[in-house]
Each structure stands twice: as structure tokens, then as C-alpha cells.
Design a protein around this motif. Structure first.
Motif, PDB file in Angstrom:
ATOM      1  N   VAL A 151       0.460 -27.636  14.915  1.00 36.44           N
ATOM      2  CA  VAL A 151      -0.509 -28.704  14.700  1.00 36.44           C
ATOM      3  C   VAL A 151      -1.377 -28.384  13.497  1.00 36.44           C
ATOM      4  O   VAL A 151      -1.850 -29.268  12.795  1.00 36.44           O
ATOM      5  CB  VAL A 151      -1.391 -28.894  15.956  1.00 36.44           C
ATOM      6  CG1 VAL A 151      -2.507 -29.898  15.668  1.00 36.44           C
ATOM      7  CG2 VAL A 151      -0.555 -29.367  17.128  1.00 36.44           C
ATOM      8  N   GLU A 152      -1.598 -27.121  13.235  1.00 38.31           N
ATOM      9  CA  GLU A 152      -2.526 -26.720  12.194  1.00 38.31           C
ATOM     10  C   GLU A 152      -2.043 -27.121  10.802  1.00 38.31           C
ATOM     11  O   GLU A 152      -0.881 -26.961  10.456  1.00 38.31           O
ATOM     12  CB  GLU A 152      -2.752 -25.204  12.250  1.00 38.31           C
ATOM     13  CG  GLU A 152      -3.469 -24.745  13.512  1.00 38.31           C
ATOM     14  CD  GLU A 152      -3.790 -23.265  13.483  1.00 38.31           C
ATOM     15  OE1 GLU A 152      -3.526 -22.634  12.440  1.00 38.31           O
ATOM     16  OE2 GLU A 152      -4.296 -22.760  14.495  1.00 38.31           O
ATOM     17  N   LEU A 153      -2.960 -27.643  10.018  1.00 38.77           N
ATOM     18  CA  LEU A 153      -2.694 -28.053   8.641  1.00 38.77           C
ATOM     19  C   LEU A 153      -2.839 -26.855   7.715  1.00 38.77           C
ATOM     20  O   LEU A 153      -3.842 -26.143   7.775  1.00 38.77           O
ATOM     21  CB  LEU A 153      -3.698 -29.145   8.256  1.00 38.77           C
ATOM     22  CG  LEU A 153      -3.804 -29.532   6.786  1.00 38.77           C
ATOM     23  CD1 LEU A 153      -2.541 -30.261   6.344  1.00 38.77           C
ATOM     24  CD2 LEU A 153      -5.027 -30.413   6.574  1.00 38.77           C
ATOM     25  N   PRO A 154      -1.861 -26.616   6.836  1.00 36.19           N
ATOM     26  CA  PRO A 154      -2.022 -25.526   5.859  1.00 36.19           C
ATOM     27  C   PRO A 154      -3.258 -25.740   4.993  1.00 36.19           C
ATOM     28  O   PRO A 154      -3.524 -26.859   4.556  1.00 36.19           O
ATOM     29  CB  PRO A 154      -0.736 -25.614   5.029  1.00 36.19           C
ATOM     30  CG  PRO A 154       0.247 -26.308   5.911  1.00 36.19           C
ATOM     31  CD  PRO A 154      -0.550 -27.280   6.718  1.00 36.19           C
ATOM     32  N   GLU A 155      -4.000 -24.689   4.752  1.00 35.91           N
ATOM     33  CA  GLU A 155      -5.218 -24.810   3.950  1.00 35.91           C
ATOM     34  C   GLU A 155      -4.887 -25.043   2.474  1.00 35.91           C
ATOM     35  O   GLU A 155      -5.537 -25.829   1.793  1.00 35.91           O
ATOM     36  CB  GLU A 155      -6.066 -23.548   4.096  1.00 35.91           C
ATOM     37  CG  GLU A 155      -7.334 -23.540   3.245  1.00 35.91           C
ATOM     38  CD  GLU A 155      -8.309 -24.661   3.589  1.00 35.91           C
ATOM     39  OE1 GLU A 155      -9.108 -25.040   2.706  1.00 35.91           O
ATOM     40  OE2 GLU A 155      -8.256 -25.163   4.734  1.00 35.91           O
ATOM     41  N   ARG A 156      -3.857 -24.374   1.984  1.00 34.48           N
ATOM     42  CA  ARG A 156      -3.473 -24.509   0.575  1.00 34.48           C
ATOM     43  C   ARG A 156      -2.118 -25.213   0.495  1.00 34.48           C
ATOM     44  O   ARG A 156      -1.134 -24.738   1.072  1.00 34.48           O
ATOM     45  CB  ARG A 156      -3.395 -23.146  -0.098  1.00 34.48           C
ATOM     46  CG  ARG A 156      -4.722 -22.399  -0.143  1.00 34.48           C
ATOM     47  CD  ARG A 156      -4.525 -20.994  -0.674  1.00 34.48           C
ATOM     48  NE  ARG A 156      -3.618 -20.238   0.194  1.00 34.48           N
ATOM     49  CZ  ARG A 156      -3.111 -19.047  -0.106  1.00 34.48           C
ATOM     50  NH1 ARG A 156      -3.408 -18.472  -1.258  1.00 34.48           N
ATOM     51  NH2 ARG A 156      -2.305 -18.433   0.743  1.00 34.48           N
ATOM     52  N   LEU A 186       1.560 -34.639  16.585  1.00 36.18           N
ATOM     53  CA  LEU A 186       2.763 -33.959  16.123  1.00 36.18           C
ATOM     54  C   LEU A 186       2.444 -32.734  15.274  1.00 36.18           C
ATOM     55  O   LEU A 186       1.363 -32.610  14.706  1.00 36.18           O
ATOM     56  CB  LEU A 186       3.630 -34.925  15.322  1.00 36.18           C
ATOM     57  CG  LEU A 186       4.036 -36.205  16.060  1.00 36.18           C
ATOM     58  CD1 LEU A 186       4.878 -37.082  15.149  1.00 36.18           C
ATOM     59  CD2 LEU A 186       4.791 -35.883  17.338  1.00 36.18           C
ATOM     60  N   ALA A 187       3.418 -31.850  15.181  1.00 40.47           N
ATOM     61  CA  ALA A 187       3.307 -30.698  14.295  1.00 40.47           C
ATOM     62  C   ALA A 187       3.127 -31.164  12.860  1.00 40.47           C
ATOM     63  O   ALA A 187       3.614 -32.231  12.474  1.00 40.47           O
ATOM     64  CB  ALA A 187       4.561 -29.827  14.405  1.00 40.47           C
ATOM     65  N   TRP A 188       2.417 -30.366  12.048  1.00 38.19           N
ATOM     66  CA  TRP A 188       2.237 -30.766  10.655  1.00 38.19           C
ATOM     67  C   TRP A 188       3.593 -30.925   9.981  1.00 38.19           C
ATOM     68  O   TRP A 188       3.882 -31.946   9.373  1.00 38.19           O
ATOM     69  CB  TRP A 188       1.381 -29.738   9.892  1.00 38.19           C
ATOM     70  CG  TRP A 188       1.153 -30.186   8.483  1.00 38.19           C
ATOM     71  CD1 TRP A 188       0.252 -31.121   8.057  1.00 38.19           C
ATOM     72  CD2 TRP A 188       1.876 -29.772   7.322  1.00 38.19           C
ATOM     73  NE1 TRP A 188       0.375 -31.314   6.698  1.00 38.19           N
ATOM     74  CE2 TRP A 188       1.353 -30.495   6.220  1.00 38.19           C
ATOM     75  CE3 TRP A 188       2.911 -28.855   7.097  1.00 38.19           C
ATOM     76  CZ2 TRP A 188       1.831 -30.325   4.929  1.00 38.19           C
ATOM     77  CZ3 TRP A 188       3.386 -28.682   5.810  1.00 38.19           C
ATOM     78  CH2 TRP A 188       2.853 -29.414   4.741  1.00 38.19           C
ATOM     79  N   ALA A 189       4.429 -29.925  10.106  1.00 40.51           N
ATOM     80  CA  ALA A 189       5.783 -29.988   9.559  1.00 40.51           C
ATOM     81  C   ALA A 189       6.530 -28.737   9.988  1.00 40.51           C
ATOM     82  O   ALA A 189       5.929 -27.687  10.200  1.00 40.51           O
ATOM     83  CB  ALA A 189       5.757 -30.087   8.032  1.00 40.51           C
ATOM     84  N   PRO A 190       7.854 -28.833  10.118  1.00 41.45           N
ATOM     85  CA  PRO A 190       8.636 -27.633  10.413  1.00 41.45           C
ATOM     86  C   PRO A 190       8.764 -26.759   9.185  1.00 41.45           C
ATOM     87  O   PRO A 190       8.665 -27.227   8.053  1.00 41.45           O
ATOM     88  CB  PRO A 190       9.999 -28.193  10.833  1.00 41.45           C
ATOM     89  CG  PRO A 190      10.083 -29.491  10.097  1.00 41.45           C
ATOM     90  CD  PRO A 190       8.674 -30.031  10.042  1.00 41.45           C
ATOM     91  N   ARG A 245      -0.438 -36.700  12.130  1.00 42.00           N
ATOM     92  CA  ARG A 245       0.416 -37.774  12.617  1.00 42.00           C
ATOM     93  C   ARG A 245       0.380 -37.818  14.146  1.00 42.00           C
ATOM     94  O   ARG A 245       0.522 -36.790  14.805  1.00 42.00           O
ATOM     95  CB  ARG A 245       1.851 -37.570  12.141  1.00 42.00           C
ATOM     96  CG  ARG A 245       2.021 -37.737  10.638  1.00 42.00           C
ATOM     97  CD  ARG A 245       3.409 -37.328  10.200  1.00 42.00           C
ATOM     98  NE  ARG A 245       3.641 -37.649   8.803  1.00 42.00           N
ATOM     99  CZ  ARG A 245       4.712 -37.239   8.124  1.00 42.00           C
ATOM    100  NH1 ARG A 245       5.632 -36.508   8.697  1.00 42.00           N
ATOM    101  NH2 ARG A 245       4.852 -37.588   6.850  1.00 42.00           N
ATOM    102  N   ILE A 246       0.210 -39.014  14.652  1.00 37.10           N
ATOM    103  CA  ILE A 246       0.133 -39.202  16.104  1.00 37.10           C
ATOM    104  C   ILE A 246       1.112 -40.297  16.502  1.00 37.10           C
ATOM    105  O   ILE A 246       1.071 -41.413  15.975  1.00 37.10           O
ATOM    106  CB  ILE A 246      -1.297 -39.602  16.545  1.00 37.10           C
ATOM    107  CG1 ILE A 246      -2.299 -38.546  16.063  1.00 37.10           C
ATOM    108  CG2 ILE A 246      -1.359 -39.750  18.065  1.00 37.10           C
ATOM    109  CD1 ILE A 246      -3.750 -38.947  16.309  1.00 37.10           C
ATOM    110  N   ARG A 247       1.994 -39.976  17.439  1.00 34.58           N
ATOM    111  CA  ARG A 247       2.947 -40.941  17.960  1.00 34.58           C
ATOM    112  C   ARG A 247       2.411 -41.482  19.282  1.00 34.58           C
ATOM    113  O   ARG A 247       2.140 -40.722  20.208  1.00 34.58           O
ATOM    114  CB  ARG A 247       4.312 -40.284  18.168  1.00 34.58           C
ATOM    115  CG  ARG A 247       5.401 -41.239  18.625  1.00 34.58           C
ATOM    116  CD  ARG A 247       6.781 -40.606  18.451  1.00 34.58           C
ATOM    117  NE  ARG A 247       6.873 -39.329  19.141  1.00 34.58           N
ATOM    118  CZ  ARG A 247       7.602 -38.298  18.714  1.00 34.58           C
ATOM    119  NH1 ARG A 247       8.261 -38.396  17.581  1.00 34.58           N
ATOM    120  NH2 ARG A 247       7.654 -37.176  19.405  1.00 34.58           N
TER     121      ARG A 247
END
Length: 206
Positions: A62-67, A49-53, A197-199
Motif C-alpha cells: 500500500v505504501e507509496l514510494p517516496e522518490r 490496492l497495492a501501489w504497484a508490483p 487506487r481504490i476498487r
């Protein structure tokens, strides 16, 4: 739904392949689509899943924010943190008492509600002050994503303050199942906030 450390994603996919067969990978970037789908030969499907909208990116990445900035608040206290990767680089934890039940004695309900409201306002003001001082700079937000948690109503009050507008437009994750924020809780929330997160949909039984 499972949550894993982002550094372990490829290792997790290897395990998924061993259990279900080598999956077909589908990368998607069209609106509303899950960014990465793994479709295994036995019918199992895993959606990464996307990290967050975010306000400007409603379907996320999908990419996680670094900060990451973290803002946690409950009636028993608060915590604000700034993280680079998996490390907290700046943080502050504090306590502010907000009554949650009617007081014993002869106080009227109206007087109690007014006092409780004043306590909540003081708590919110303190959290806003800490968040602005640690997560904002002269040119806006110092972070790329926001993690909030604790008491949903208090978090909403904090984010409604105009000084924190640069934070409210960021992609955000929310956790409202936290105990009173302390350093240990802040660190655990950072771990959860960074998780991929993986569904999973298991194959149908024969």
C-alpha cells in the motif's frame, strides 16, 4: 475504481463510513491478497490496492514510494523526471520527431521504414541518456519506484537498454493514455502516479 491523493485516504475512508456504515478493516500481507479491505455493514466493499508490483515484491505494498522516477516517451517527444514526494526536483523535456505515416512522394516503403526506425532509435537513445543521467547514481537507482508512460513499444525499447536495469527491478506504474510529454503532462503524470487506487464494490440492490 477511484484514484485519490494518498494524503486524503483517511478522509476518504471517513466519507465511505458515512455512506455505508463504519467498515471492518482487514490488513492482509499474505501473497496475492489485497493489502487493505474495508467491509461495510451494508455490503459495500472497498479494496485499497497495492501501489504497484515489483520484481522482488510481486504483490506490492500500500505504501507509496517516496522518490519516484518518471520516464515518458512518445513519437513527438519525451520527458524524464525525478520527484521527492509530490514535487519534481529534477526534470528534462525534449522533442524528437518520429514519422508515423508513409511519406508523400517517391520514397519506397522500405526506405521510409528504415528512416522511421532510425528516428525511433535516436529518440530511444536520447531518453535512455536522460534517464541514466537523472535517475541513476554510482550505486544504482536514485528512486524507489518508477512511473512510465506514452508509447508502449517505445517505453519497452527504453527499458530494454542494459544501462537502465537498476530501474526495471523497481515497482512500476504504467500510463499509456498520455499526450506528447511536456512539463504539464509530466506534472499530471506524477499526480496520477502517486494516487492511491481504490476498487469499490457497491452493495447489492434490495
Amino acid at each position: 475504481m477511484v484514484e485519490i491523493d494518498p494524503a486524503r485516504l483517511e478522509r476518504w475512508i471517513d466519507g465511505f463510513s458515512q455512506r455505508h456504515g463504519v467498515p471492518e478493516r482487514s490488513l492482509r500481507d499474505d501473497p496475492g491478497a489485497v493489502p487493505l479491505v474495508l467491509s461495510a455493514p451494508d455490503g459495500a466493499v472497498a479494496e485499497v490496492l497495492a501501489w504497484a508490483p515489483g520484481a522482488d515484491d510481486p504483490f506490492g505494498s500500500v505504501e507509496l514510494p517516496e522518490r519516484l522516477g518518471l520516464v515518458l516517451v512518445r513519437r513527438g517527444g519525451y520527458a524524464v523526471g525525478l520527484a521527492e514526494g509530490e514535487q519534481l526536483t529534477d526534470h528534462h523535456c525534449g522533442t524528437r520527431y518520429v514519422q508515423s505515416r508513409t511519406a508523400a512522394g517517391g520514397w519506397s516503403q522500405q526506405r521510409f521504414a528504415r528512416r522511421r526506425g532510425n528516428q525511433a532509435d535516436a529518440l530511444v537513445g536520447r531518453v535512455v541518456e536522460q534517464a541514466a543521467g537523472r535517475l541513476l547514481g554510482p550505486k544504482g537507482a536514485l528512486v524507489d519506484g518508477l512511473v512510465v508512460g506514452g508509447d508502449k513499444a517505445l517505453v519497452r525499447q527504453v527499458l530494454q537498454e542494459s544501462v537502465l536495469t537498476p530501474l526495471t527491478v523497481l515497482a512500476r506504474r504504467e500510463f499509456y493514455d498520455l499526450p506528447d510529454p511536456r512539463l504539464k503532462v509530466l506534472q499530471e503524470t506524477l499526480r496520477r502516479g502517486r494516487a492511491t487506487r481504490i476498487r469499490i464494490v457497491e452493495p447489492a440492490s434490495p
